[in-house]
Design an enzyme around this catalytic site. Structure first.
Site, PDB file in Angstrom:
ATOM      1  N   ASP A 216       0.863  -1.176   0.000  1.00  0.00           N
ATOM      2  CA  ASP A 216       0.000   0.000   0.000  1.00  0.00           C
ATOM      3  C   ASP A 216       0.907   1.236   0.000  1.00  0.00           C
ATOM      4  OD1 ASP A 216      -2.128   1.710   0.011  1.00  0.00           O
ATOM      5  OD2 ASP A 216      -3.187   0.727   1.644  1.00  0.00           O
TER       6      ASP A 216
HETATM    7  C1  BGC Z   1      -5.050   3.250   0.296  1.00  0.00           C
HETATM    8  C2  BGC Z   1      -5.164   2.252  -0.840  1.00  0.00           C
HETATM    9  C3  BGC Z   1      -5.013   2.972  -2.156  1.00  0.00           C
HETATM   10  C4  BGC Z   1      -3.686   3.675  -2.159  1.00  0.00           C
HETATM   11  C5  BGC Z   1      -3.358   4.378  -3.461  1.00  0.00           C
HETATM   12  C6  BGC Z   1      -3.828   4.118   0.175  1.00  0.00           C
HETATM   13  O1  BGC Z   1      -3.841   5.156   1.100  1.00  0.00           O
HETATM   14  O2  BGC Z   1      -5.043   2.543   1.515  1.00  0.00           O
HETATM   15  O3  BGC Z   1      -6.394   1.587  -0.749  1.00  0.00           O
HETATM   16  O4  BGC Z   1      -5.146   2.066  -3.206  1.00  0.00           O
HETATM   17  O5  BGC Z   1      -3.685   4.635  -1.124  1.00  0.00           O
HETATM   18  O6  BGC Z   1      -4.126   5.498  -3.641  1.00  0.00           O
END
Ligand code: BGC
Length: 751
Positions: free
Chosen positions: A281
């Site tokens: 993530d």
């Molecule tokens: C979130 C993810 C997301 C990623 C990219 C993160 O803060 O937890 O679900 O895909 O950001 O935007």
């Protein structure tokens, strides 16, 4: 050992490519792809390999890095012109010409916004969910996005958690089916088709288990429950051919997911044989330092590689330290090769090597009529009728309607959380749609927003609210929460209707006119305090671009509500976690044993007998149970039958449920099948959803709905962590809610 591992990995990869490609590519093509990947790998320098493991945010890197083949993926770059320029550098100006994969959070639609995922789950209709994802994929792909970070299949029992909006609720089976539908929709029938985008199943794992519903929080979960409740949707999506997964931010029993070898390598890779791409993530690799399990970025990179996280999102520990780690022998060449092989595989499968550029003219127009129709249907099917004292649908005799409330005309908020590319200019609001329909029917419409936004502390125009309510034959209130009150890092400790909305309901009710309430929110809200002031409640979530026309159809009875709750609605926030698939405890409560606080005599002596599991003030039951949802018609559940009484482990149980539409409206019903294991070596849960089907009934129509339930689906992970179906008696239950209407018993024999 090492030799075995190489063979095994090559075998698994071939198997994975086999699973995802069988429907679309010939054996010869698969062979060619594998050969091309191996050839490419053999020609790549270490820097180029590490480059593939790097994902950069749009605008955060130099052209020279692209030309040097040092970037594998870019997220959040949605200008097709810029993408094509970057792609040209990667494909035509870098040494090996490896294309970049552009990624984006396309969570519930791109331009045509579908209902939030929690609302999509409330449709209990995987077909419409799949269609919505197909629309999203087509629109996103026309903007050069070939990889979405969706579906989010984090099962949660906590409506305080802001990201409950993004998932499919509390049940592993419903979540699995919805997740799989999204995977099918995004990836389409042929992955190399330009409208197909790779799904990314997230967040592995237990992110929805955050203590107290506070985002990113610690999770503590026994391995049995992890395997029985949290992981099944990931497995289901893996089996559906999802090309990638994302690790989560949280720790699980103290081990952060992104550095969790047990979770990613041992369970996902080794046990399940998953060979798709695993991405971290956003900066979750270096967050291993913040968690306190890594001393520095180098150590966090090592941990993530050992966990088999193939690509690092946004942070730079891989590009900075992998070379050093390899030279020190802290990670192996094999680990890097495996990661790169998995990344290249996704790019090959998507056809990026053969056709890396995007030409929007090759795609249908965004927001076209067909796309909007899918959004409208999903919105219509997602609304859940929770209360109706004969107010809805709006009667033909109604001459004047008062529309009141901060969500009636909130084009931005109806779209919900995570709509990076959605645009409120395209929203059709409830006010607009109701106005149009009322005009066509010759009904007079009065409108007052009443409060500026959902959080406003005061009613802005109490006089006008009262006045129009008095003039009307029915008041339609549009309440709820703004979209920004749910979503990532937007958890709430108090999930009541925010601001002065409770006062607004009371004020409208004071008019003496019937009040029907539509609630638009990203989570279950606790609205029991206003229930007595409103004769009907339609829970409409944040249901996207076409919220207005969908709600107008429902309110005026052109459609009957058919949504069912994908999550239990508590009466009070203090009851959380409250969920349907709970264990019985040794002292379960009943209405008779619930000791009401107000009835307790002063200085009553404390007893240890007759006590049961409940709250003195809020009892033991939720406001509305999982699976619940009313219709304008009535369904009578008539009988349940199984094809036999006794089954062996390898058998399939055939269950027939007879029901009839005994009311006055044609409507769909979600027939739900639950099981209960009567005696097991771990205390069994009282009910578990095992199958469902949404079926349409004309007035007076009777149907028999058949389910095939493999005995192997009745199991759980025992104390030895083996998945077992223990012989003995099981109850099979059916109904239109988790409060089932019919049941029968079967026996599972020892084999
Ligand atoms: C979130 C993810 C997301 C990623 C990219 C993160 O803060 O937890 O679900 O895909 O950001 O935007």
């Amino acid at each position: 050992m090492r030799y075995f591992k190489i063979i095994k990995n090559a075998f698994c990869l071939a198997l994975f490519m086999g699973v995802v490609l069988t429907s679309c590519r010939s054996d010869e093509n698969q062979y060619t792809d594998n050969k091309r990947i191996e050839e490419l790998l053999s020609r790549m320098t270490l820097e180029e390999k590490i480059g593939q493991m790097v994902q950069k945010n749009g605008g955060s890197f130099s052209d020279s890095l692209v030309r040097a083949g040092r970037i594998g993926s870019v997220l959040n770059e949605i200008s097709v012109e810029k993408q094509n320029r970057i792609q040209k550098m990667a494909v035509e100006e870098s040494r090996l010409g490896i294309p970049i994969i552009f990624a984006r959070d396309v969570i519930h639609g791109f331009k045509t916004i579908m209902p939030i995922p929690l609302a999509q789950a409330a449709t209990w209709n995987p077909q419409i969910v799949e269609k919505g994802a197909r629309v999203a994929a087509t629109e996103a792909a026309s903007s050069g996005i070939r990889w979405t970070f969706s579906p989010m299949v984090d099962v949660t029992r906590d409506p305080r958690w802001g990201r409950i909006a993004e998932g499919f609720g509390e049940d592993p089976f419903l979540t699995s089916e919805m997740g799989a539908a999204l995977v099918r929709g995004y990836q389409g029938e042929n992955l190399s088709n330009k409208t197909s985008i790779a799904a990314c199943v997230k967040h592995l794992a237990a992110y929805g288990w955050a203590e107290g519903g506070r985002d990113y929080n610690t999770t503590n979960i026994p391995e049995n429950d992890l395997r029985d409740i949290v992981l099944p949707p990931f497995k289901r999506c893996a089996d559906e051919g999802a090309l990638s997964m994302m690790t989560s931010f949280n720790d699980i029993n103290g081990v952060p997911a992104t550095g969790n070898k047990f979770l990613v390598n041992d369970i996902l890779r080794e046990e399940w044989g998953y060979q798709g791409l695993v991405v971290s993530d956003w900066v979750s690799v270096i967050q291993l330092i913040t968690h306190g399990v890594a001393a520095d970025e180098k150590m966090s990179a090592r941990m993530a590689v050992h966990a088999t996280v193939d690509m690092e999102m946004a942070s730079t520990s891989y590009e900075t330290y992998l070379k050093e780690l390899l030279h020190e022998g802290a990670i192996s060449q094999q680990q890097i090769n495996d990661a790169v092989r998995r990344i290249l595989t996704v790019k090959f499968i998507l056809g990026l090597f053969d056709d890396p550029y995007t030409n929007p003219n090759d795609f249908p127009e965004m927001l076209n009529e067909k796309h909007l129709a899918v959004s409208k249907k999903a919105a219509t099917e997602s609304a859940v009728l929770l209360k109706n004292e004969g107010l809805l649908p709006i009667s033909e005799d109604i001459k004047t309607i008062a529309v009141i409330g901060p969500l009636a005309d909130a084009p931005h908020d109806q779209l919900g959380t995570w709509i990076f590319d959605g645009n409120k200019q395209n929203s059709v609001t409830p006010l607009e749609a109701i106005k149009k329909m009322a005009k066509a029917k010759g009904i007079k419409l009065l409108y007052e927003q009443g409060m500026e936004i959902s959080r406003s502390k005061e009613i802005s125009s109490p006089g006008r609210v009262q006045a129009i309510a008095k003039q009307a034959d029915i008041v339609l209130l549009f309440l709820g929460e703004e979209s920004i009150l749910s979503g990532e890092s937007h958890s709430r400790a108090n999930i009541d209707l925010p601001g002065a909305q409770q006062e607004l309901v009371k004020l409208a009710a004071k008019s003496g006119k019937p009040v029907a309430t539509v609630i638009m929110a990203g989570r279950p809200l606790t609205f029991e305090p206003v229930l007595e002031y409103t004769g009907a409640v339609l829970y409409a979530w944040h249901s996207g671009t076409m919220t207005g026309p969908a709600l107008a159809d429902l309110l005026f009875g052109h459609e009957s509500p058919s949504g069912k709750l994908p999550v239990t609605f508590p009466r009070h926030v203090g009851q959380i976690p409250i969920y349907y698939n709970h264990r019985n405890t040794g002292k379960p409560a009943t209405n008779e044993t619930w000791e009401r606080m107000d009835d307790i005599p002063v200085e009553a002596p404390q007893l240890s007998i007759g006590n049961t599991s409940h709250y003195l003030d809020y009892g033991f039951e939720p406001m509305y149970p999982f699976g619940f949802g009313l219709s304008y018609t009535k369904f009578e559940y008539q009988s349940i039958e199984t094809d036999k009484n006794d089954y062996f482990q390898t058998d399939t149980i055939r269950v027939s449920i007879k029901l009839k539409n005994t009311g006055d409206y044609d409507a769909a019903e979600v027939v739900q099948l639950y099981i209960h294991d009567k005696v097991a070596s771990r205390a069994p849960v009282m009910k578990q959803l095992k199958a469902f089907e949404k079926v349409f009934f004309k007035t007076g129509e009777q149907k028999t709905v058949e389910f095939e339930l493999p005995v192997s689906a009745l199991g759980f992970h025992n104390l030895e962590m083996d998945y077992v179906v223990e012989p003995g008696e099981f109850i099979i239950m059916a109904g239109g809610s988790s409060e089932t209407k019919l049941d029968t018993e079967i026996v599972i024999e020892k084999n």
